[in-house]
Design a protein around this motif. Structure first.
Motif, mmCIF file in Angstrom:
data_model
loop_
_atom_site.group_PDB
_atom_site.id
_atom_site.type_symbol
_atom_site.label_atom_id
_atom_site.label_comp_id
_atom_site.label_asym_id
_atom_site.label_seq_id
_atom_site.Cartn_x
_atom_site.Cartn_y
_atom_site.Cartn_z
ATOM 1 N N GLU A 55 33.759 84.916 39.110
ATOM 2 C CA GLU A 55 32.846 84.123 38.274
ATOM 3 C C GLU A 55 33.324 84.063 36.831
ATOM 4 O O GLU A 55 33.336 82.985 36.204
ATOM 5 C CB GLU A 55 31.440 84.726 38.335
ATOM 6 N N MET A 56 33.733 85.198 36.274
ATOM 7 C CA MET A 56 34.192 85.210 34.887
ATOM 8 C C MET A 56 35.517 84.464 34.727
ATOM 9 O O MET A 56 35.726 83.728 33.761
ATOM 10 C CB MET A 56 34.352 86.661 34.405
ATOM 11 N N SER A 57 36.427 84.654 35.688
ATOM 12 C CA SER A 57 37.731 83.988 35.593
ATOM 13 C C SER A 57 37.584 82.479 35.649
ATOM 14 O O SER A 57 38.324 81.742 34.975
ATOM 15 C CB SER A 57 38.652 84.476 36.714
ATOM 16 N N GLU A 58 36.635 81.990 36.427
ATOM 17 C CA GLU A 58 36.434 80.543 36.526
ATOM 18 C C GLU A 58 35.968 79.950 35.201
ATOM 19 O O GLU A 58 36.303 78.803 34.878
ATOM 20 C CB GLU A 58 35.440 80.233 37.643
ATOM 21 N N LYS A 59 35.218 80.708 34.426
ATOM 22 C CA LYS A 59 34.791 80.238 33.110
ATOM 23 C C LYS A 59 35.979 80.103 32.170
ATOM 24 O O LYS A 59 36.030 79.205 31.334
ATOM 25 C CB LYS A 59 33.734 81.182 32.530
ATOM 26 N N VAL A 60 36.955 81.012 32.292
ATOM 27 C CA VAL A 60 38.169 80.904 31.478
ATOM 28 C C VAL A 60 38.987 79.700 31.912
ATOM 29 O O VAL A 60 39.392 78.869 31.087
ATOM 30 C CB VAL A 60 39.027 82.183 31.601
ATOM 31 N N LEU A 61 39.235 79.594 33.208
ATOM 32 C CA LEU A 61 40.144 78.574 33.712
ATOM 33 C C LEU A 61 39.560 77.170 33.631
ATOM 34 O O LEU A 61 40.294 76.178 33.705
ATOM 35 C CB LEU A 61 40.556 78.908 35.145
ATOM 36 N N ALA A 62 38.243 77.068 33.467
ATOM 37 C CA ALA A 62 37.616 75.751 33.302
ATOM 38 C C ALA A 62 37.716 75.238 31.874
ATOM 39 O O ALA A 62 37.424 74.065 31.603
ATOM 40 C CB ALA A 62 36.147 75.827 33.721
ATOM 41 N N ASP A 63 38.132 76.096 30.944
ATOM 42 C CA ASP A 63 38.228 75.719 29.529
ATOM 43 C C ASP A 63 39.562 75.016 29.290
ATOM 44 O O ASP A 63 40.628 75.619 29.456
ATOM 45 C CB ASP A 63 38.132 76.980 28.659
ATOM 46 N N PRO A 64 39.562 73.743 28.907
ATOM 47 C CA PRO A 64 40.815 72.980 28.783
ATOM 48 C C PRO A 64 41.758 73.477 27.695
ATOM 49 O O PRO A 64 42.936 73.094 27.692
ATOM 50 C CB PRO A 64 40.331 71.560 28.485
ATOM 51 N N GLN A 65 41.269 74.318 26.779
ATOM 52 C CA GLN A 65 42.183 74.805 25.740
ATOM 53 C C GLN A 65 43.134 75.875 26.266
ATOM 54 O O GLN A 65 44.108 76.218 25.596
ATOM 55 C CB GLN A 65 41.395 75.350 24.551
ATOM 56 N N SER B 48 50.064 80.273 21.773
ATOM 57 C CA SER B 48 50.375 79.181 22.697
ATOM 58 C C SER B 48 49.123 78.751 23.443
ATOM 59 O O SER B 48 48.081 79.411 23.402
ATOM 60 C CB SER B 48 51.432 79.644 23.706
ATOM 61 N N ALA B 49 49.238 77.654 24.186
ATOM 62 C CA ALA B 49 48.123 77.176 24.999
ATOM 63 C C ALA B 49 47.794 78.149 26.123
ATOM 64 O O ALA B 49 46.679 78.153 26.628
ATOM 65 C CB ALA B 49 48.459 75.807 25.583
ATOM 66 N N GLU B 50 48.746 78.994 26.511
ATOM 67 C CA GLU B 50 48.504 79.959 27.580
ATOM 68 C C GLU B 50 47.814 81.222 27.079
ATOM 69 O O GLU B 50 47.178 81.940 27.841
ATOM 70 C CB GLU B 50 49.820 80.329 28.271
ATOM 71 N N ARG C 57 46.288 86.487 28.902
ATOM 72 C CA ARG C 57 46.688 85.082 28.919
ATOM 73 C C ARG C 57 46.329 84.479 30.272
ATOM 74 O O ARG C 57 45.856 85.180 31.177
ATOM 75 C CB ARG C 57 48.168 84.922 28.590
ATOM 76 N N VAL C 58 46.551 83.190 30.403
ATOM 77 C CA VAL C 58 46.094 82.480 31.590
ATOM 78 C C VAL C 58 46.702 83.063 32.859
ATOM 79 O O VAL C 58 46.005 83.233 33.873
ATOM 80 C CB VAL C 58 46.404 80.971 31.473
ATOM 81 N N ALA C 59 47.995 83.393 32.853
ATOM 82 C CA ALA C 59 48.634 83.927 34.053
ATOM 83 C C ALA C 59 47.979 85.229 34.499
ATOM 84 O O ALA C 59 47.848 85.497 35.703
ATOM 85 C CB ALA C 59 50.122 84.134 33.819
ATOM 86 N N ASP C 60 47.579 86.056 33.551
ATOM 87 C CA ASP C 60 46.869 87.301 33.856
ATOM 88 C C ASP C 60 45.576 86.987 34.604
ATOM 89 O O ASP C 60 45.278 87.579 35.656
ATOM 90 C CB ASP C 60 46.587 88.033 32.540
ATOM 91 N N VAL C 61 44.801 86.049 34.099
ATOM 92 C CA VAL C 61 43.514 85.706 34.708
ATOM 93 C C VAL C 61 43.720 85.041 36.063
ATOM 94 O O VAL C 61 42.994 85.329 37.031
ATOM 95 C CB VAL C 61 42.704 84.803 33.761
ATOM 96 N N VAL C 62 44.702 84.150 36.188
ATOM 97 C CA VAL C 62 44.981 83.485 37.459
ATOM 98 C C VAL C 62 45.300 84.516 38.539
ATOM 99 O O VAL C 62 44.778 84.450 39.668
ATOM 100 C CB VAL C 62 46.146 82.487 37.301
ATOM 101 N N LEU C 63 46.148 85.488 38.217
ATOM 102 C CA LEU C 63 46.554 86.477 39.223
ATOM 103 C C LEU C 63 45.442 87.474 39.520
ATOM 104 O O LEU C 63 45.316 87.939 40.660
ATOM 105 C CB LEU C 63 47.829 87.184 38.768
ATOM 106 N N LEU C 64 44.614 87.795 38.546
ATOM 107 C CA LEU C 64 43.453 88.643 38.836
ATOM 108 C C LEU C 64 42.480 87.912 39.755
ATOM 109 O O LEU C 64 41.908 88.504 40.678
ATOM 110 C CB LEU C 64 42.758 89.051 37.533
ATOM 111 N N LYS C 65 42.296 86.629 39.517
ATOM 112 C CA LYS C 65 41.413 85.838 40.381
ATOM 113 C C LYS C 65 41.981 85.772 41.800
ATOM 114 O O LYS C 65 41.243 85.906 42.794
ATOM 115 C CB LYS C 65 41.229 84.432 39.809
#
Length: 457
Positions: free
Chosen positions: A230-240, A258-260, A342-350
């Motif tokens: 649930e928390m990771s989806e809130k991060v990954l839904a943010d276009p920034q 960076s953007a990541e 960063r985004v890769a951290d959150v993607v892999l945790l998800k």
């Protein structure tokens, strides 16, 4: 005697929070505040929160790599001191990384800010007031999250020390109690922090996205997989926040912001850190890639030449943080930012959370986003089983390579219950009680109510 201890403590505390620097956007937060008498207007509240960020710079400057990488399998060292003790698993209560005083400086400054920011704004209903309170709570939470992952049970102090009537010799709280406060603080930050900030401050200030990312890390540590998703989806839904191209991968660390990137601790030529000393001092850096780490990278991985010099059998520097081909032998400290999430951290945790919930379709989709960027073929269940033994092992491997040397590996091993099986053949680690650091002897001398962690008694 107790009054004398309190007098000395109060004097030191006052001095520790009255140094001053310039601008947070120049990555030099101000730390000039001293309690109730200071917080008189909004600019004082801003300066007080800047002081927490300043404390965070000091906190991670010396020991960040020791805490997150030094005890794990991706690095080797030929140095004594902390690097040697951590690699050989011979931790003692006198090593530098056993000190937690800088964590409690961050916490102390946050406690002052949380208590007195409302006073500085009076009856004014201000967005700035909410944002500053949110940042203060998040920074306190971040400090306590690291404390628990490094030492286990630690004292939970949530009020500023302001007088001789308060108890100085605090006792430890349970991990559950401390992490409950971490969760509470981060949830408050998600409600109060800004979605973004203007200019360079956007990645070095706590945003809503940063709070959600740290909640993702927290819930994964606690094995609360549904909440982590649930928390990771809130991060990954943010276009920034988005994955950068592989061509810009090094710039996540070399240029920063960076953007990541979701949150990074800002440094510059004045506020420096030890990244170069840890990883890049020619043939004499504290840590270099281990043989097992080098062997674990797939042959066609586009990240490999961006991490170290592939022409060397035993690379003597890690240039991930300094750019491909980096060859400066200077022992000067680094001005580069430290990327905490960063985004890769959150993607892999998800992906890992989905895998733990037997949701393999979602897990593979996320894992393959990172693999494809690295020029690697996508995995399915058969390929994951053949190559890594399981989907979960494949995700942990991907975190090892993608997030290498960023301060995640040791915590990943502890979190997934693989620290002993991974490190026992390397340094004999065999006791779960040994996963925590010893408490530094200086802390035990100052506080008779503290007990050394059991393994080190």
């Amino acid at each position: 005697m107790k009054k004398l201890y309190k007098y000395i403590f109060w004097s030191i505390l006052f001095l520790s929070v009255t140094s001053c620097s310039n601008s947070l956007l120049d990555k030099e937060p101000i730390s000039n505040f001293s309690g109730e008498g200071y917080y008189k207007k909004p600019s004082d509240a801003q300066a007080g929160v800047n002081g927490i960020y300043n404390g965070l710079q000091t906190l991670f400057r010396q020991n960040y790599a020791h805490w997150g990488e030094g005890r794990a399998d991706n690095v080797v060292t030929r140095h004594a001191g902390d690097p040697g003790a951590l690699q050989q698993n011979t931790l003692t209560p006198i090593i530098n990384s056993a000190r937690w005083d800088n964590f409690y400086t961050v916490i102390s400054r946050a406690n002052y800010a949380i208590k007195y920011i409302p006073q500085a704004f009076g009856t004014e209903d201000s967005e700035l007031k909410k944002q500053l309170l949110g940042q203060a709570h998040a920074l306190r939470a971040l400090a306590y999250f690291y404390l628990v992952r490094i030492w286990g049970e630690v004292p939970l102090v949530i009020e500023p020390y302001e007088g001789l009537g308060q108890e100085l010799f605090v006792q430890k709280n349970t991990e559950t109690e401390v992490l409950a406060k971490v969760e509470e603080d981060l949830m408050l930050a998600t409600e109060n922090c800004a979605t973004n900030y203007s200019g360079a401050g956007n990645r070095v200030l706590i945003t809503k996205g940063a709070a959600y990312a740290f909640l993702t890390q927290l819930y994964m540590w606690q094995k609360k997989y549904a909440q982590a998703i649930e928390m990771s989806e809130k991060v990954l839904a943010d276009p920034q926040y988005t994955l950068v191209s592989i061509e810009d991968w090094n710039n996540i660390f070399v240029k920063g912001s960076s953007a990541e990137s979701i949150f990074e601790v800002g440094y510059n030529e004045v506020q420096t850190n030890n990244l170069r000393i840890w990883y890049a001092m020619g043939s004499d850096s504290d840590y270099v890639p281990s043989t097992s780490f080098i062997a674990s990278i797939e042959p066609d991985d586009l990240r490999k030449p961006r991490i170290y010099d592939v022409s060397q059998v035993q690379p003597r520097k890690i240039w991930k943080f300094f750019g491909q081909g980096f060859n400066d032998e200077s022992p000067e400290p680094s001005a580069g930012n430290m990327v905490l999430t960063r985004v890769a951290d959150v993607v892999l945790l998800k992906a890992e959370a989905h895998a733990n919930l037997n949701q393999s379709v979602e897990a593979f989709a996320l894992l393959n986003r990172i693999r494809i960027r690295a020029g690697l073929p996508a995995l399915d269940q058969n390929k994951a089983n053949t190559q890594f033994g399981s989907l979960l092992t494949g995700i942990l491997h991907e975190r090892s390579v993608e997030l290498c040397f960023e301060g995640h590996r040791w915590f990943d091993l502890v979190r997934t219950g693989t620290a002993i099986s991974t490190m026992k053949p390397i340094n004999g680690l065999s006791d779960n009680r040994n996963l925590m650091w010893p408490i530094h002897e200086g802390e035990l001398l100052k506080n008779p109510n503290l007990k050394q962690n059991e393994f080190y008694r």
